[in-house]
Write an enzyme that holds these catalytic residues in place. Structure first.
Site, PDB file in Angstrom:
ATOM      1  N   GLY A 298      24.119  -9.461  13.880  1.00 28.70           N
ATOM      2  CA  GLY A 298      25.018  -8.900  12.817  1.00 28.70           C
ATOM      3  C   GLY A 298      24.429  -9.259  11.363  1.00 28.70           C
ATOM      4  O   GLY A 298      24.929  -8.485  10.530  1.00 28.70           O
ATOM      5  N   ASP A 299      23.986 -10.391  11.079  1.00 25.41           N
ATOM      6  CA  ASP A 299      23.459 -10.682   9.851  1.00 25.41           C
ATOM      7  C   ASP A 299      22.470  -9.735   9.241  1.00 25.41           C
ATOM      8  O   ASP A 299      22.386  -9.282   8.341  1.00 25.41           O
ATOM      9  CB  ASP A 299      22.893 -12.167   9.880  1.00 25.41           C
ATOM     10  N   ALA A 300      21.702  -9.417  10.286  1.00 24.98           N
ATOM     11  CA  ALA A 300      20.374  -8.263   9.980  1.00 24.98           C
ATOM     12  C   ALA A 300      21.000  -7.090   9.924  1.00 24.98           C
ATOM     13  O   ALA A 300      20.760  -6.080   8.723  1.00 24.98           O
ATOM     14  CB  ALA A 300      19.542  -8.256  11.043  1.00 24.98           C
TER      15      ALA A 300
END
Length: 344
Positions: A298-300
């Protein structure tokens, strides 16, 4: 746009944590009462977990923290040194030094607050069958002070940026800092973005989250967080598309930008709501045997998305870049990536 125009264009603020990552087993999850695909703050009962992980399993130490991951990925995608900046709090110790080295090597301009009393924060990443559970022991990350942000050399990063990204996790640490940055963004027609980040943020930090929602031009999250948000707000719907629309239509502090909601759903299409309608974008499917772990996926996605948003690309391009970046990261341990992106 000349690369000098990208100098410090994107600023992130959050909790810099060292990921202590290992493939564990179901018994370990049960023992510490942790669920896959969730993120929580460590309680007393979780504290022995970190040592047990390193004695029992094959542990990797990877620089992490949700916002820091996203900023590093955006920096990697942009390939323009110094395009991104980041602030958060670390301890004065070897983990803190390692983190600083890692972020700087990634090309991010980091201005950490260094706390004298607490050790650098850590995050237990328990992986089973490629899915991850996060247990964060914030420690020094919890000590960020708004006074650090107000220092001229740090506030200069806020002035210079045109886009801001702060994960919801920072709501538990320094709402005062979020207030200064979000108000600055609104007053100067800059783009302010946040993430729902975890069910517990939507449930237990609802008031803080609601306070800053009017400032959010983009709201990111995954399907579980979106459904929790809906439940907490009494919307009585589990339909992610409906929830995304409702979030996008909540009141805004200024009329400069309409709010866009971007909800990822693992292997299912990304849901984007703006102007009262939903567009769905398929993700790049990955055969199960290529999945290493979903830590940082999700961060990526956010990092890839933001890398194109700062270039003023279309939402479709932003989503494509987000899907590309998360596809790279889930084939590796933690939020890591090869030397150069292969995205066009």
């Amino acid at each position: 746009m000349a690369s000098s125009n990208y100098d410090g264009i994107l600023l992130g603020m959050g909790n810099p944590l060292l990921d202590i990552s290992a493939v564990v087993d179901e018994d370990f999850l049960t023992k510490y009462d942790v669920k896959l695909n969730n993120a929580i703050l460590a309680e007393e009962k979780h504290l022995p977990m970190y040592d047990e992980m390193s004695s029992k399993f094959n542990v990797e130490y990877i620089a992490g923290g949700a916002t820091q991951n996203s900023i590093k990925v955006a920096q990697w995608m942009l390939q323009i040194p110094g395009a991104t900046s980041y602030m958060g709090s670390i301890g004065k110790d070897k983990y803190g030094e390692a983190m600083k080295k890692d972020a700087t090597a990634a090309g991010v301009n980091v201005h950490y607050y260094e706390d004298e009393s607490a050790p650098t924060g850590t995050c237990g990443v328990c992986v089973v069958g490629g899915e991850r559970s996060l247990i964060a022991n914030l420690s020094a990350a919890n000590c960020y002070k708004v006074e650090h942000l107000k220092k001229p050399e740090n506030w200069a990063l806020v002035e210079k940026a045109k886009f801001y990204y702060i994960a919801g996790f920072f709501l538990t640490v320094s709402p005062e800092s979020i207030q200064l940055v979000s108000e600055h963004a609104a007053a100067n027609n800059k783009v302010f973005t946040m993430n729902l980040s975890a069910p517990f943020i939507c449930e237990f930090f609802k008031d803080a989250q609601e306070k800053f929602l009017p400032y959010m031009d983009f709201v990111f999250g995954n399907e579980t967080e979106a459904r929790t948000f809906s439940k907490v707000h009494g919307w009585e719907t589990e339909d992610v598309e409906q929830i995304a629309i409702k979030i996008s239509q909540l009141p805004k502090a200024t009329g400069t930008y309409k709010r866009t909601t971007v909800i990822t759903q693992g292997a299912d299409p990304v849901v984007v709501a703006e102007d009262g309608k939903v567009t769905k974008y398929p993700v790049i499917l990955l055969p199960k045997e290529k999945l290493v772990d979903t830590n940082g996926a999700g961060d990526a996605f956010v990092g890839g998305f933001m890398s194109q948003l700062v270039k003023e690309k279309s939402i479709e391009e932003c989503v494509k870049a987000g899907c590309y970046a998360s596809n790279v990261v889930i084939q590796r341990s933690g939020c890591t990536y090869p030397e150069k992106p292969d995205f066009n």
